[in-house]
Design a protein around this motif. Structure first.
Motif, short mmCIF file in Angstrom:
data_model
loop_
_atom_site.label_atom_id
_atom_site.label_comp_id
_atom_site.label_asym_id
_atom_site.label_seq_id
_atom_site.Cartn_x
_atom_site.Cartn_y
_atom_site.Cartn_z
N UNK A 120 0.72 -1.32 -0.10
CA UNK A 120 -0.06 0.06 -0.07
C UNK A 120 0.67 1.19 -0.10
N UNK A 121 1.88 1.22 0.89
CA UNK A 121 2.86 2.42 0.98
C UNK A 121 3.60 2.57 -0.44
N UNK A 122 3.96 1.59 -0.96
CA UNK A 122 4.65 1.60 -2.48
C UNK A 122 3.77 2.28 -3.45
N UNK A 123 2.45 1.89 -3.26
CA UNK A 123 1.60 2.40 -4.40
C UNK A 123 1.02 3.82 -4.17
N UNK A 124 0.93 4.17 -2.73
CA UNK A 124 0.83 5.63 -2.55
C UNK A 124 2.15 6.47 -2.88
N UNK A 125 3.17 5.91 -2.59
CA UNK A 125 4.63 6.73 -3.00
C UNK A 125 4.70 6.99 -4.39
N UNK A 126 4.15 5.93 -5.54
CA UNK A 126 4.16 6.04 -6.54
C UNK A 126 3.13 6.83 -7.22
N UNK B 1 4.58 10.47 -6.83
CA UNK B 1 5.58 10.62 -7.57
C UNK B 1 4.94 11.17 -8.98
N UNK B 2 4.07 10.14 -9.26
CA UNK B 2 3.37 10.34 -10.79
C UNK B 2 2.24 11.27 -10.79
N UNK B 3 1.55 11.87 -9.57
CA UNK B 3 0.50 12.65 -9.68
C UNK B 3 -0.49 11.98 -10.31
N UNK B 4 -0.80 10.76 -10.09
CA UNK B 4 -1.72 9.83 -10.58
C UNK B 4 -2.19 8.87 -9.46
N UNK B 5 -3.34 8.80 -8.96
CA UNK B 5 -3.80 8.23 -7.85
C UNK B 5 -4.78 7.16 -7.92
N UNK B 6 -4.46 6.03 -7.34
CA UNK B 6 -5.33 4.86 -7.57
C UNK B 6 -6.24 4.85 -6.55
N UNK B 7 -7.11 4.10 -6.72
CA UNK B 7 -8.24 3.71 -5.41
C UNK B 7 -7.33 2.26 -4.77
N UNK B 8 -7.25 2.59 -3.44
CA UNK B 8 -6.52 1.38 -2.77
C UNK B 8 -7.47 0.83 -1.47
N UNK C 284 -3.59 -9.10 5.12
CA UNK C 284 -3.40 -10.22 3.94
C UNK C 284 -3.78 -9.71 2.75
N UNK C 285 -4.25 -8.43 2.62
CA UNK C 285 -4.50 -8.01 1.24
C UNK C 285 -4.36 -6.83 0.84
N UNK C 286 -4.02 -6.33 -0.44
CA UNK C 286 -3.97 -4.99 -0.92
C UNK C 286 -4.45 -5.03 -2.28
N UNK C 287 -5.54 -4.11 -2.49
CA UNK C 287 -6.03 -4.16 -3.89
C UNK C 287 -5.86 -2.84 -4.61
N UNK C 288 -5.45 -2.64 -5.56
CA UNK C 288 -5.32 -1.24 -6.30
C UNK C 288 -5.84 -1.44 -7.58
N UNK C 289 -6.62 -0.30 -7.59
CA UNK C 289 -7.33 -0.07 -9.07
C UNK C 289 -6.89 1.29 -9.51
#
Length: 116
Positions: free
Chosen positions: A64-70, A73-80, A85-90
């Motif tokens: 989750x932290x890696x997805x948030x950091x990314x 950086x990219x100024x493009x934000x997913x829903x997480x 036991x799970x992390x879902x990134x959309x």
């Protein structure tokens, strides 16, 4: 749309304020093979999503932290969504009400960060 089979993870997101068309289902399907096989394309091609599964809480938090950091950086934000036991990134591009190249760039970058 970016050229097919280019290095998505090596690209950088460009700001999207709308005014462009969302990727078509065919365009989105053509980009899917460049992502980890666990990414799923919505039936209506409006988003891509990957469900990460773990045997504990810490790795879910790290992903989750890696997805948030990314995203920052990219100024493009997913829903997480995340929990024990799970992390879902959309990824989707709200400004175009569907998918853009940015979604595939961020998904490929996340694949690279987590080691596929």
């Amino acid at each position: 749309m970016s050229d097919s089979f280019c290095d998505l993870a090596g690209q950088t997101c460009v700001p999207c304020e709308g005014g462009i068309a969302a990727l078509t289902a065919a365009e989105a399907k053509a980009l899917m093979p460049q992502l980890h096989q666990d990414w799923e394309l919505a039936d209506d091609a409006s988003y891509i999503e990957r469900d990460f599964r773990f045997k504990g809480f810490a790795k879910a938090v790290y992903t989750t932290n890696a997805a948030c950091f990314l995203a920052d950086q990219q100024n493009h934000h997913p829903d997480i969504r995340m929990g024990w036991g799970y992390c879902t990134v959309r990824f989707c591009t709200h400004a175009v009400n569907g998918l853009s190249d940015n979604d595939f760039i961020c998904a490929a970058k996340l694949d690279a960060i987590v080691g596929n």
